[in-house]
Design a protein around this motif. Structure first.
Motif, PDB file in Angstrom:
ATOM      1  N   TYR A 143      53.219  63.560 117.810  1.00 41.74           N
ATOM      2  CA  TYR A 143      52.943  62.172 117.450  1.00 41.74           C
ATOM      3  C   TYR A 143      53.583  61.873 116.106  1.00 41.74           C
ATOM      4  O   TYR A 143      53.616  62.723 115.218  1.00 41.74           O
ATOM      5  CB  TYR A 143      51.436  61.918 117.373  1.00 41.74           C
ATOM      6  CG  TYR A 143      50.749  61.899 118.715  1.00 41.74           C
ATOM      7  CD1 TYR A 143      50.396  60.712 119.330  1.00 41.74           C
ATOM      8  CD2 TYR A 143      50.456  63.091 119.374  1.00 41.74           C
ATOM      9  CE1 TYR A 143      49.763  60.682 120.556  1.00 41.74           C
ATOM     10  CE2 TYR A 143      49.818  63.080 120.612  1.00 41.74           C
ATOM     11  CZ  TYR A 143      49.480  61.870 121.188  1.00 41.74           C
ATOM     12  OH  TYR A 143      48.862  61.869 122.410  1.00 41.74           O
ATOM     13  N   ALA A 151      52.025  57.370 117.055  1.00 41.42           N
ATOM     14  CA  ALA A 151      52.720  57.028 118.290  1.00 41.42           C
ATOM     15  C   ALA A 151      53.353  58.290 118.868  1.00 41.42           C
ATOM     16  O   ALA A 151      53.816  59.161 118.128  1.00 41.42           O
ATOM     17  CB  ALA A 151      53.805  55.981 118.028  1.00 41.42           C
ATOM     18  N   ILE A 152      53.359  58.397 120.193  1.00 42.83           N
ATOM     19  CA  ILE A 152      53.976  59.540 120.860  1.00 42.83           C
ATOM     20  C   ILE A 152      55.477  59.523 120.606  1.00 42.83           C
ATOM     21  O   ILE A 152      56.126  58.477 120.653  1.00 42.83           O
ATOM     22  CB  ILE A 152      53.689  59.500 122.366  1.00 42.83           C
ATOM     23  CG1 ILE A 152      52.193  59.696 122.623  1.00 42.83           C
ATOM     24  CG2 ILE A 152      54.492  60.570 123.107  1.00 42.83           C
ATOM     25  CD1 ILE A 152      51.795  59.522 124.080  1.00 42.83           C
ATOM     26  N   TYR A 170      48.437  63.790 129.479  1.00 44.39           N
ATOM     27  CA  TYR A 170      48.506  62.552 128.707  1.00 44.39           C
ATOM     28  C   TYR A 170      47.089  62.140 128.322  1.00 44.39           C
ATOM     29  O   TYR A 170      46.228  61.953 129.183  1.00 44.39           O
ATOM     30  CB  TYR A 170      49.176  61.471 129.568  1.00 44.39           C
ATOM     31  CG  TYR A 170      49.185  60.080 128.999  1.00 44.39           C
ATOM     32  CD1 TYR A 170      49.768  59.809 127.766  1.00 44.39           C
ATOM     33  CD2 TYR A 170      48.651  59.015 129.727  1.00 44.39           C
ATOM     34  CE1 TYR A 170      49.796  58.516 127.258  1.00 44.39           C
ATOM     35  CE2 TYR A 170      48.684  57.718 129.239  1.00 44.39           C
ATOM     36  CZ  TYR A 170      49.251  57.473 127.996  1.00 44.39           C
ATOM     37  OH  TYR A 170      49.276  56.193 127.506  1.00 44.39           O
ATOM     38  N   ASP A 172      45.497  59.288 126.461  1.00 47.50           N
ATOM     39  CA  ASP A 172      45.402  58.001 125.787  1.00 47.50           C
ATOM     40  C   ASP A 172      43.981  57.897 125.222  1.00 47.50           C
ATOM     41  O   ASP A 172      43.038  58.398 125.820  1.00 47.50           O
ATOM     42  CB  ASP A 172      45.666  56.890 126.799  1.00 47.50           C
ATOM     43  CG  ASP A 172      46.095  55.588 126.154  1.00 47.50           C
ATOM     44  OD1 ASP A 172      46.097  55.518 124.920  1.00 47.50           O
ATOM     45  OD2 ASP A 172      46.415  54.641 126.896  1.00 47.50           O
ATOM     46  N   SER A 181      47.851  54.368 123.174  1.00 48.87           N
ATOM     47  CA  SER A 181      49.195  53.947 123.546  1.00 48.87           C
ATOM     48  C   SER A 181      49.326  52.434 123.586  1.00 48.87           C
ATOM     49  O   SER A 181      48.395  51.728 123.995  1.00 48.87           O
ATOM     50  CB  SER A 181      49.574  54.506 124.925  1.00 48.87           C
ATOM     51  OG  SER A 181      49.856  55.876 124.871  1.00 48.87           O
ATOM     52  N   THR A 182      50.481  51.955 123.192  1.00 51.82           N
ATOM     53  CA  THR A 182      50.853  50.575 123.473  1.00 51.82           C
ATOM     54  C   THR A 182      51.241  50.489 124.943  1.00 51.82           C
ATOM     55  O   THR A 182      51.439  51.505 125.626  1.00 51.82           O
ATOM     56  CB  THR A 182      52.045  50.147 122.621  1.00 51.82           C
ATOM     57  OG1 THR A 182      53.165  50.985 122.957  1.00 51.82           O
ATOM     58  CG2 THR A 182      51.750  50.278 121.137  1.00 51.82           C
ATOM     59  N   GLU A 185      54.562  52.209 125.401  1.00 45.06           N
ATOM     60  CA  GLU A 185      54.482  53.671 125.373  1.00 45.06           C
ATOM     61  C   GLU A 185      53.935  54.211 126.692  1.00 45.06           C
ATOM     62  O   GLU A 185      54.444  55.191 127.244  1.00 45.06           O
ATOM     63  CB  GLU A 185      53.606  54.110 124.208  1.00 45.06           C
ATOM     64  CG  GLU A 185      53.506  55.612 124.026  1.00 45.06           C
ATOM     65  CD  GLU A 185      52.678  55.970 122.801  1.00 45.06           C
ATOM     66  OE1 GLU A 185      53.248  56.011 121.696  1.00 45.06           O
ATOM     67  OE2 GLU A 185      51.450  56.178 122.947  1.00 45.06           O
ATOM     68  N   ARG A 186      52.886  53.567 127.207  1.00 42.54           N
ATOM     69  CA  ARG A 186      52.288  53.989 128.477  1.00 42.54           C
ATOM     70  C   ARG A 186      53.309  53.880 129.605  1.00 42.54           C
ATOM     71  O   ARG A 186      53.422  54.779 130.459  1.00 42.54           O
ATOM     72  CB  ARG A 186      51.054  53.128 128.758  1.00 42.54           C
ATOM     73  CG  ARG A 186      50.147  53.646 129.840  1.00 42.54           C
ATOM     74  CD  ARG A 186      48.912  52.759 129.972  1.00 42.54           C
ATOM     75  NE  ARG A 186      48.139  52.721 128.741  1.00 42.54           N
ATOM     76  CZ  ARG A 186      48.021  51.668 127.958  1.00 42.54           C
ATOM     77  NH1 ARG A 186      48.645  50.531 128.265  1.00 42.54           N
ATOM     78  NH2 ARG A 186      47.304  51.708 126.851  1.00 42.54           N
TER      79      ARG A 186
END
Length: 397
Positions: A143, A151-152, A170, A172, A181-182, A185-186
């Protein structure tokens, strides 16, 4: 005689080691402020306990179906599907003894020895432990710090995928860093999973432990439900950590495998606890709302104080019950180079007990910042203010 060699690859949930140190310090007559373990010091709601006791009185103390009793599977399918905007059938639900077994059984179902699985680092340490214990290759992804939290590193994930990669874990609404996640990003994670035909374990333990906004599951993205297993647990939402109740939501072929693994491992999840789960899902949700109000109040107080500690910096998370402050400057000011020594001295000097970044996976190359994790789920508001105030005085001195 010798023990099995695979035990050398088995890790643990290292927060419990911190708990032992805190308990030892308490046993010597010292005051400890417990920010180390993500347990909840809010009782399970009375109507859930009543349902459990009633089930015991009614004789629901024997074996039951390996994948879970039908009424609970139906209730979970309805609730999980509705909250994620997806279609979930009871046959997709496999009840388990908490969320943790979902990790192990997912890996047993989709990963062969030698295959690679991507996992978040820092992240829940059982990911790394079980991948390696079962003979896989654990490939971490990192991250990156942002003004809003973390953020990833999508490019790192992209470059880490090989023909030998079989799955990605994953998380979240993430433990330990509270990252969310945004939408972009997802969708990037989903695109990579579809492009490379990867299985996905979506750890959604904190899906409903949030204070602002709404959660979104990766399974709502077209093409993801058929390749994703959801990890669901009653522990966080309903303050049922000790009841050990959770489930996997999986494509039918995987759900059938998980059910068989249940039968092999523990036969079934405790029968009467499953009836408590039905009451939790279908009964009043006022205790859930009250708990979120309590946790929000604790979050706000903790963030306010942490950001007044010289050399500490943390964004205000919208979910989970963890803070992951950067303490690099504070350590430098006080002459520390190892975050473990900083944490040990903080316990002995202030009574504040917390985990560090090193408790959540091996550090990756290039990491030059130092972080700690503060869990505020198991400590009352008064003690949060008192403990973090004492920590502030020690660091700022």
């Amino acid at each position: 005689m010798e023990l099995a060699q695979r035990l050398d690859r088995l890790g643990t949930e290292t927060a419990f080691a911190v708990a032992q140190a805190a308990a030892a310090w308490t046993a010597q007559g010292n005051r400890v402020y417990p920010f180390h373990l993500g347990d909840i010091n809010i009782p399970t709601a009375p109507h859930i306990i009543d349902a459990m006791n009633r089930a015991i009185t009614d004789g629901r103390t024997g074996y039951c179906p390996g994948p879970g009793i039908p009424p609970l599977r139906e209730a979970l399918a309805d609730d999980i599907g509705a909250r994620r905007g997806t279609s979930v059938k009871p046959e997709n639900v496999v009840v388990m003894t908490g969320g943790k077994p979902v990790i192990t059984k997912f890996l047993q179902a989709v990963m062969n020895p030698g295959q690679e699985v991507l996992y978040p680092n820092p992240g829940f340490p059982i990911y790394e432990s079980q991948i390696e214990y079962l003979g896989g290759t654990a490939v971490p992804y990192r991250y990156l710090p942002t003004d809003a939290g973390f953020a990833i590193d999508i490019e790192q994930i992209r470059s880490s995928i090989t023909p030998n990669t079989v799955a990605i874990i994953y998380n979240d609404l993430q433990n330990p860093i509270s990252a969310e996640s945004t939408e972009a990003e997802r969708e990037a994670i989903a695109q990579l999973a579809i492009e490379h035909d990867l299985w996905v374990l979506s750890d959604e333990a904190y899906f409903e432990t949030r204070y602002e906004g709404e959660s979104t599951s990766i399974t709502s993205i077209p093409g993801m439900a058929e390749r994703t297993v959801i990890l669901y647990t009653f522990s966080k939402k309903f303050a049922m950590t000790g009841s050990r109740l959770g489930c996997a939501v999986a494509p039918t072929e995987v759900a059938q495998v998980l059910s068989t693994l249940n039968t092999n491992d523990e036969s079934c999840t405790t029968h009467y606890v499953q009836w408590a789960g039905i009451a939790a899902l279908q009964g009043t949700q006022e205790p859930v709302a009250h708990m979120l109000d309590t946790l929000r109040e604790r979050r706000d107080a903790a963030c306010e104080i942490v950001n007044t500690i010289s050399g500490f910096r943390v964004a205000i998370p919208q979910s989970t019950f963890y803070l992951f402050p950067d303490v690099t400057e504070a350590m430098q000011r006080k002459g520390y180079t190892e975050v473990g020594a900083f944490a040990a001295d903080a316990l002995h000097e202030t009574g504040v007990s917390f985990c560090t970044r090193e408790h959540f996976g091996r550090s990756q190359p290039g990491e030059d910042r130092r972080y700690i994790r503060l869990a505020y789920s198991g400590i009352d508001l008064t003690d949060i203010r008192e403990g973090l105030g004492t920590l502030r005085d020690w660091v700022n001195a």
